[in-house]
Design a protein around this motif. Structure first.
Motif, PDB file in Angstrom:
ATOM      1  N   ARG A 100       0.887  -1.219  -0.104  1.00 21.60           N
ATOM      2  CA  ARG A 100       0.217   0.049   0.065  1.00 21.60           C
ATOM      3  C   ARG A 100       0.910   1.276  -0.110  1.00 21.60           C
ATOM      4  O   ARG A 100       1.915   1.205   0.435  1.00 21.60           O
ATOM      5  N   GLN A 101       0.293   2.239  -0.490  1.00 20.51           N
ATOM      6  CA  GLN A 101       1.017   3.510  -0.552  1.00 20.51           C
ATOM      7  C   GLN A 101      -0.071   4.776  -0.146  1.00 20.51           C
ATOM      8  O   GLN A 101      -1.008   4.862  -0.832  1.00 20.51           O
ATOM      9  N   ALA A 102       0.366   5.447   0.981  1.00 23.68           N
ATOM     10  CA  ALA A 102      -0.494   6.422   1.647  1.00 23.68           C
ATOM     11  C   ALA A 102      -0.092   7.779   0.699  1.00 23.68           C
ATOM     12  O   ALA A 102       1.285   7.763   0.466  1.00 23.68           O
ATOM     13  N   ARG A 146       5.690   3.120  -0.721  1.00 25.93           N
ATOM     14  CA  ARG A 146       4.876   1.901  -0.915  1.00 25.93           C
ATOM     15  C   ARG A 146       5.642   1.191   0.253  1.00 25.93           C
ATOM     16  O   ARG A 146       6.706   0.931   0.575  1.00 25.93           O
ATOM     17  N   ALA A 189      -4.802   4.291   2.012  1.00 21.07           N
ATOM     18  CA  ALA A 189      -3.902   4.073   0.967  1.00 21.07           C
ATOM     19  C   ALA A 189      -4.598   3.611  -0.329  1.00 21.07           C
ATOM     20  O   ALA A 189      -5.383   3.241  -0.284  1.00 21.07           O
TER      21      ALA A 189
END
Length: 122
Positions: free
Chosen positions: A38-40, A45, A92
């Protein structure tokens, strides 16, 4: 042509659940480990979970352990991420990826989906 398509994201409230799916095509899905990352916004990532090719072993980031469950159905060429007790910090874009090796490192995965947005409101 290898294609991974995530689905199941959305806007939920804290404490709610979501199940993400990752449908694979053009690839021998059952031969590969699968990971979720996931990447907020404004962050790099990060690893969430991975599962081995046969589905016999898995691993989780500490931040999601006990709340998220990774699984797969090789007959359907589909992987899943069940997310319970969601928190605002889980917000995210979530990506699935496949590769030959079970790993927490994103560089070990060969193919990636386009991502699905998960937003958790407080």
């Amino acid at each position: 042509q290898v294609q991974l398509v995530e689905s199941g994201g959305g806007l939920v409230q804290a404490g709610d659940s979501l199940r993400l799916s990752c449908a694979a095509s053009g690839y021998t899905f059952s031969w590969s480990a699968m990971g979720w990352f996931r990447q907020a916004p404004g962050k790099g990532r990060e690893f969430v979970a991975f599962i081995s090719a046969p589905g016999s072993s898995s691993d989780y980031a500490d931040s999601v352990k006990g709340r998220f469950t990774i699984s797969r159905d090789n007959a359907k060429n589909t992987g899943y991420l069940q997310m319970n007790s969601l928190r605002p910090e889980d917000t995210a874009v979530y990506y699935c990826a496949v590769g030959g090796v079970r790993s927490r490192r994103d560089s070990q995965y060969n193919y990636w989906g386009q991502g699905t947005q998960v937003t958790v409101s407080s």
